[in-house]
Design a protein around this motif. Structure first.
Motif, PDB file in Angstrom:
ATOM      1  N   LEU A 118       1.011  -1.062   0.229  1.00 59.78           N
ATOM      2  CA  LEU A 118      -0.030  -0.020   0.181  1.00 59.78           C
ATOM      3  C   LEU A 118       0.981   1.202   0.076  1.00 59.78           C
ATOM      4  O   LEU A 118       2.043   1.300   0.219  1.00 59.78           O
ATOM      5  N   GLU A 119       0.383   2.557  -0.549  1.00 64.47           N
ATOM      6  CA  GLU A 119       1.050   3.564  -0.514  1.00 64.47           C
ATOM      7  C   GLU A 119       0.038   4.868  -0.099  1.00 64.47           C
ATOM      8  O   GLU A 119      -1.324   4.545  -0.366  1.00 64.47           O
ATOM      9  N   ARG A 120       0.449   5.917   0.539  1.00 65.34           N
ATOM     10  CA  ARG A 120      -0.455   6.870   0.834  1.00 65.34           C
ATOM     11  C   ARG A 120      -0.843   7.698  -0.406  1.00 65.34           C
ATOM     12  O   ARG A 120      -0.126   7.858  -1.262  1.00 65.34           O
ATOM     13  N   VAL A 121      -2.031   8.312  -0.230  1.00 64.67           N
ATOM     14  CA  VAL A 121      -2.335   9.053  -1.123  1.00 64.67           C
ATOM     15  C   VAL A 121      -2.677  10.373  -0.693  1.00 64.67           C
ATOM     16  O   VAL A 121      -3.349  10.652   0.283  1.00 64.67           O
ATOM     17  N   GLY A 122      -1.438  11.322  -0.774  1.00 61.84           N
ATOM     18  CA  GLY A 122      -1.522  12.845  -0.167  1.00 61.84           C
ATOM     19  C   GLY A 122      -0.825  12.369   1.160  1.00 61.84           C
ATOM     20  O   GLY A 122      -0.269  11.244   1.463  1.00 61.84           O
ATOM     21  N   GLU A 123      -0.744  13.517   1.879  1.00 59.89           N
ATOM     22  CA  GLU A 123      -0.167  13.571   3.264  1.00 59.89           C
ATOM     23  C   GLU A 123      -1.335  12.962   4.386  1.00 59.89           C
ATOM     24  O   GLU A 123      -2.505  12.561   4.051  1.00 59.89           O
ATOM     25  N   GLU A 124      -0.774  13.143   5.591  1.00 56.22           N
ATOM     26  CA  GLU A 124      -1.432  12.480   6.818  1.00 56.22           C
ATOM     27  C   GLU A 124      -2.858  13.693   6.796  1.00 56.22           C
ATOM     28  O   GLU A 124      -2.711  14.810   6.361  1.00 56.22           O
ATOM     29  N   ILE A 125      -3.990  12.960   7.077  1.00 57.45           N
ATOM     30  CA  ILE A 125      -5.284  13.834   7.352  1.00 57.45           C
ATOM     31  C   ILE A 125      -5.153  14.459   8.754  1.00 57.45           C
ATOM     32  O   ILE A 125      -5.482  13.644   9.838  1.00 57.45           O
ATOM     33  N   ALA A 126      -4.567  15.326   8.842  1.00 56.97           N
ATOM     34  CA  ALA A 126      -4.346  16.070  10.155  1.00 56.97           C
ATOM     35  C   ALA A 126      -5.364  16.320  11.230  1.00 56.97           C
ATOM     36  O   ALA A 126      -5.213  15.816  12.418  1.00 56.97           O
ATOM     37  N   GLU A 127      -6.740  16.492  10.732  1.00 58.67           N
ATOM     38  CA  GLU A 127      -7.750  16.731  11.723  1.00 58.67           C
ATOM     39  C   GLU A 127      -8.198  15.406  12.166  1.00 58.67           C
ATOM     40  O   GLU A 127      -9.055  15.324  13.316  1.00 58.67           O
ATOM     41  N   LEU A 128      -7.640  14.236  11.861  1.00 64.51           N
ATOM     42  CA  LEU A 128      -8.135  12.801  12.319  1.00 64.51           C
ATOM     43  C   LEU A 128      -7.329  12.459  13.331  1.00 64.51           C
ATOM     44  O   LEU A 128      -7.476  11.426  14.109  1.00 64.51           O
ATOM     45  N   ARG A 129      -5.829  13.190  13.582  1.00 65.99           N
ATOM     46  CA  ARG A 129      -5.024  12.724  14.562  1.00 65.99           C
ATOM     47  C   ARG A 129      -5.688  12.785  15.894  1.00 65.99           C
ATOM     48  O   ARG A 129      -6.247  13.808  16.188  1.00 65.99           O
ATOM     49  N   HIS A 130      -5.379  12.056  17.171  1.00 63.36           N
ATOM     50  CA  HIS A 130      -5.863  11.888  18.131  1.00 63.36           C
ATOM     51  C   HIS A 130      -5.114  11.139  19.160  1.00 63.36           C
ATOM     52  O   HIS A 130      -4.280  10.534  18.837  1.00 63.36           O
ATOM     53  N   ARG A 131      -5.183  11.286  20.335  1.00 67.43           N
ATOM     54  CA  ARG A 131      -4.343  10.589  21.302  1.00 67.43           C
ATOM     55  C   ARG A 131      -5.045   9.222  21.846  1.00 67.43           C
ATOM     56  O   ARG A 131      -6.335   9.268  21.352  1.00 67.43           O
ATOM     57  N   GLN A 132      -4.356   8.379  22.260  1.00 69.45           N
ATOM     58  CA  GLN A 132      -4.796   7.016  22.324  1.00 69.45           C
ATOM     59  C   GLN A 132      -4.558   6.803  23.973  1.00 69.45           C
ATOM     60  O   GLN A 132      -3.408   6.971  24.558  1.00 69.45           O
ATOM     61  N   TRP A 133      -5.714   6.208  24.655  1.00 68.99           N
ATOM     62  CA  TRP A 133      -5.534   5.957  26.026  1.00 68.99           C
ATOM     63  C   TRP A 133      -5.602   4.225  26.492  1.00 68.99           C
ATOM     64  O   TRP A 133      -6.776   3.965  25.813  1.00 68.99           O
ATOM     65  N   ILE A 134      -4.993   3.736  27.371  1.00 67.00           N
ATOM     66  CA  ILE A 134      -5.628   2.420  27.881  1.00 67.00           C
ATOM     67  C   ILE A 134      -6.494   3.028  28.937  1.00 67.00           C
ATOM     68  O   ILE A 134      -5.845   3.450  29.928  1.00 67.00           O
ATOM     69  N   VAL A 135      -7.429   2.249  29.415  1.00 65.13           N
ATOM     70  CA  VAL A 135      -8.342   2.729  30.389  1.00 65.13           C
ATOM     71  C   VAL A 135      -8.851   1.423  31.242  1.00 65.13           C
ATOM     72  O   VAL A 135      -8.822   0.418  30.554  1.00 65.13           O
ATOM     73  N   MET A 136      -9.071   1.537  32.471  1.00 71.30           N
ATOM     74  CA  MET A 136      -9.524   0.647  33.360  1.00 71.30           C
ATOM     75  C   MET A 136     -10.029   0.985  34.437  1.00 71.30           C
ATOM     76  O   MET A 136     -10.311   2.150  34.707  1.00 71.30           O
TER      77      MET A 136
END
Length: 290
Positions: free
Chosen positions: A236-254
Motif C-alpha cells: 500500500l501507499e499513501r494518497v497525499g499527506e496525513e489527514i491532520a484533523e483525524l489525529r488523536h491521542r490514545q489511552w488504555i483505560v481500566m
C-alpha cells in the motif's frame, strides 16, 4: 421501586458520571432523547427528583447523590461476587474492548499479552463503539480520548495518525474511487471522513472497517486507514499527506477498583509496552520502505 431494572440504574450512573445526556451517549449507545425519557421514567418510578436540569447539563440533586452513592456500593459488591465466581472457576478472565485496528494489532501480538503459562485467559471484544468499563462489561479498554469518568484510570500511549491509502502503483484511468464503511456504521471520525469529504467519489461501501484494508489491497479504490495499519503494508501507499484533523491521542483505560488485580495489572503492563513500542507507527512516522 421493585420493578426498576438494573439497566435503568446503569443508565442513571452513565448520566451522573457524564454530567448529562450527551455524556451518556457513548457508554450507553442510546440517543440523548431516549436517555432523557428513561431518566424521567426513573424519577417517576422512584418518586424523587434526581437531577437539576439546565442548558449546561445535569447536576445531581440531594436525592440523586444519595442514589448515586448507594449504586456505587452495589457496583463494588458486584465486583466482589464476580471475582469470587472467577476464583471458583479456577481461571480468571481479562476482558479487553478495542477498536478494529488496535484489536488487529493485539491479535498479531497476543502471545506477548497472554502466554500458555499465564493463569488467566483473554476475552477480546472488537468494535468501534466506545469501550464501557463503568459496569464491568470490560476490564480494559482502548479509547481515543482521556476518560472523564471518575472511576476510571488511564494510561496515555501516544498519538494515532490517519491517511488515505491505495494499492501501490495503482493509477485510476478515470475519477478516484473511494471505499467507505456504510454511513450508519461510520461511528469513528476516520470512518465518517469519506462521507464528509469524498461523498460523490465513493464507489464501495462495506459494513465493517476490516474490509477497507482488503478492498484497498485488491486495487478496488482508496480508503482512510490508521497509519500504523497502512504503513506496515508494503503493498500500500499513501494518497497525499496525513489527514491532520483525524489525529488523536490514545489511552488504555481500566476501572480504578480493578486495576490492582494481578491479572489486569499484568495485561495492562504488557499492552502498554506493545502499544508504546509501536508509537512511531501510530504517530504516522513511516517505515523506511514507505
Amino acid at each position: 421501586m421493585k420493578n426498576i431494572t438494573w439497566d435503568a440504574y446503569q443508565l442513571f450512573l452513565d448520566v451522573a458520571r457524564g454530567g448529562g445526556l450527551t455524556g451518556a451517549v457513548g457508554s450507553s449507545g442510546l440517543s440523548p432523547a431516549t436517555i432523557g425519557r428513561r431518566m424521567l421514567d426513573l424519577e417517576g418510578q422512584i418518586g424523587r427528583l434526581l437531577f437539576e436540569r439546565s442548558q449546561t447539563g445535569y447536576a445531581l440533586t440531594g436525592d440523586g447523590q444519595a442514589l448515586f452513592d448507594q449504586l456505587l456500593e452495589m457496583e463494588a459488591a458486584a465486583r466482589k461476587v464476580d471475582s469470587w465466581q472467577r476464583d471458583a472457576q479456577g481461571m480468571s478472565v481479562v476482558r479487553i474492548a478495542a477498536g478494529t485496528w488496535v484489536g488487529w494489532l493485539l491479535s498479531q501480538n497476543m502471545p506477548t499479552i497472554c502466554s500458555q503459562r499465564d493463569p488467566f485467559r483473554i476475552d477480546l471484544h472488537l468494535g468501534e463503539r466506545r469501550a464501557s468499563l463503568a459496569h464491568r462489561e470490560s476490564d480494559i479498554g482502548i479509547r481515543a480520548f482521556e476518560p472523564e469518568e471518575v472511576n476510571l484510570a488511564a494510561i496515555k500511549t501516544g498519538d494515532v495518525a490517519y491517511a488515505a491509502y491505495q494499492a501501490r502503483n495503482m493509477r485510476f484511468a478515470g475519477p478516484q474511487r473511494w471505499i467507505a464503511v456504510a454511513e450508519d456504521e461510520a461511528i469513528s471520525a476516520y470512518l465518517r471522513w469519506p462521507h464528509q469529504n469524498r461523498r460523490d467519489e465513493i464507489a464501495f461501501t462495506v459494513s465493517r472497517p476490516r474490509s477497507l484494508h482488503d478492498l484497498v489491497l485488491a486495487g478496488s479504490g482508496i480508503a482512510v486507514l490508521p497509519c500504523f495499519v497502512g504503513d506496515q503494508e508494503p503493498r500500500l501507499e499513501r494518497v497525499g499527506e496525513e489527514i491532520a484533523e483525524l489525529r488523536h491521542r490514545q489511552w488504555i483505560v481500566m476501572n480504578n477498583a480493578d486495576r490492582h488485580r494481578s491479572e489486569i495489572r499484568t495485561v495492562v503492563d504488557r499492552m502498554t509496552r506493545l502499544l508504546k513500542s509501536h508509537a512511531d507507527l501510530f504517530a504516522g512516522k513511516r517505515p523506511t520502505y514507505a
